[in-house]
Design a protein around this motif. Structure first.
Motif, mmCIF file in Angstrom:
data_model
loop_
_atom_site.group_PDB
_atom_site.id
_atom_site.type_symbol
_atom_site.label_atom_id
_atom_site.label_comp_id
_atom_site.label_asym_id
_atom_site.label_seq_id
_atom_site.Cartn_x
_atom_site.Cartn_y
_atom_site.Cartn_z
ATOM 1 N N GLN A 34 30.660 37.787 14.539
ATOM 2 C CA GLN A 34 30.115 39.077 14.964
ATOM 3 C C GLN A 34 30.533 39.288 16.413
ATOM 4 O OE1 GLN A 34 25.982 38.177 14.239
ATOM 5 N NE2 GLN A 34 26.088 38.940 12.130
ATOM 6 N N ALA A 35 31.169 40.424 16.684
ATOM 7 C CA ALA A 35 31.680 40.662 18.035
ATOM 8 C C ALA A 35 32.060 42.120 18.208
ATOM 9 C CB ALA A 35 32.896 39.774 18.291
ATOM 10 N N THR A 36 32.280 42.479 19.469
ATOM 11 C CA THR A 36 32.772 43.810 19.817
ATOM 12 C C THR A 36 34.169 43.661 20.397
ATOM 13 O OG1 THR A 36 30.502 44.392 20.386
ATOM 14 C CG2 THR A 36 32.222 45.934 21.058
ATOM 15 N N HIS A 37 35.078 44.482 19.911
ATOM 16 C CA HIS A 37 36.488 44.410 20.309
ATOM 17 C C HIS A 37 36.687 45.192 21.608
ATOM 18 C CE1 HIS A 37 40.895 45.638 19.360
ATOM 19 N NE2 HIS A 37 40.858 44.503 20.036
ATOM 20 N N THR A 38 36.599 44.485 22.747
ATOM 21 C CA THR A 38 36.681 45.156 24.047
ATOM 22 C C THR A 38 37.920 44.768 24.858
ATOM 23 O OG1 THR A 38 35.308 43.441 25.061
ATOM 24 C CG2 THR A 38 34.171 45.413 24.215
ATOM 25 N N GLY A 39 38.796 43.954 24.286
ATOM 26 C CA GLY A 39 40.027 43.569 24.983
ATOM 27 C C GLY A 39 41.181 43.521 24.002
ATOM 28 N N PRO A 40 42.412 43.395 24.499
ATOM 29 C CA PRO A 40 43.573 43.334 23.605
ATOM 30 C C PRO A 40 43.462 42.181 22.617
ATOM 31 C CG PRO A 40 44.260 43.465 25.902
ATOM 32 C CD PRO A 40 42.780 43.263 25.901
ATOM 33 N N PHE A 41 43.867 42.444 21.381
ATOM 34 C CA PHE A 41 43.864 41.443 20.320
ATOM 35 C C PHE A 41 45.246 41.464 19.694
ATOM 36 C CE2 PHE A 41 42.572 40.401 15.776
ATOM 37 C CZ PHE A 41 42.442 39.045 16.007
ATOM 38 N N GLY A 42 46.107 40.535 20.098
ATOM 39 C CA GLY A 42 47.501 40.588 19.679
ATOM 40 C C GLY A 42 48.114 41.861 20.237
#
Length: 138
Positions: A85-93
Motif C-alpha cells: 500500500q503506497a502513494t506514487h509520489t516519485g518517478p517509478f522507472g
C-alpha cells in the motif's frame, strides 16, 4: 531453526527493508541470496541487492506500508501473503509520479537455511498496480 523463528525472520525482513537496515541485511541475508522477480529490470543478489531494491522503490513510494496477512511455513520455506500500500509520489522507472495510491496483493516465498535468508520468489499483482497507477485501462 524452528518454523516460528523462520516466520519471525520473514517479518523482520519486511521491517528491515522499509527502514533500509543494512546492518540487519548483512547479518540475515546470505551473500548468495537471490530474489526471483520477473517484474524487476535488475537482479537482486545478496544484502546489497535488497538495498538496491529499496532504493529503486522507496523514492517512488515513500509512504509504503506492507501489511502482512498470512504466513505458512514448512521445512526451510515460508510463504508470506501481504499487501503493498503506497502513494506514487516519485518517478517509478520511466513513469513520472501520478499521485495515485496503490493497494496490491503479493505472495513472497522465502527459503531459509541456518537462520539466514538464501532465496526469495516474489509474485506481485503488477497488472493491478499498473491499472491503479493509470498506466493501463482499468
Amino acid at each position: 531453526m524452528n518454523l516460528e523463528a523462520n516466520k519471525q525472520l520473514c517479518r523482520d525482513y519486511f521491517t528491515a527493508f522499509l527502514k533500509r537496515d543494512v546492518d540487519w541485511m548483512q547479518k540475515h541475508i546470505a551473500p548468495s541470496f537471490v530474489r526471483h522477480d520477473p517484474g524487476l529490470p535488475f537482479e537482486v543478489r545478496g544484502p546489497a541487492g535488497v538495498a538496491q531494491l529499496h532504493d529503486a522503490l522507496m523514492p517512488a513510494f515513500p509512504d509504503m506500508k506492507l501489511p502482512l496477512e498470512d504466513f505458512v511455513a514448512e521445512g526451510e520455506k515460508v510463504l508470506v501473503r501481504l499487501r503493498v500500500q503506497a502513494t506514487h509520489t516519485g518517478p517509478f522507472g520511466d513513469m513520472a509520479a501520478t499521485g495515485r495510491s496503490i493497494d496490491i496483493g503479493v505472495l513472497d516465498l522465502f527459503q531459509i537455511r541456518d537462520g539466514v535468508l538464501i532465496e526469495h520468489w516474489a509474485l506481485l499483482d503488477n497488472l493491478g498496480m499498473l491499472k491503479q497507477l493509470g498506466a493501463l485501462p482499468a
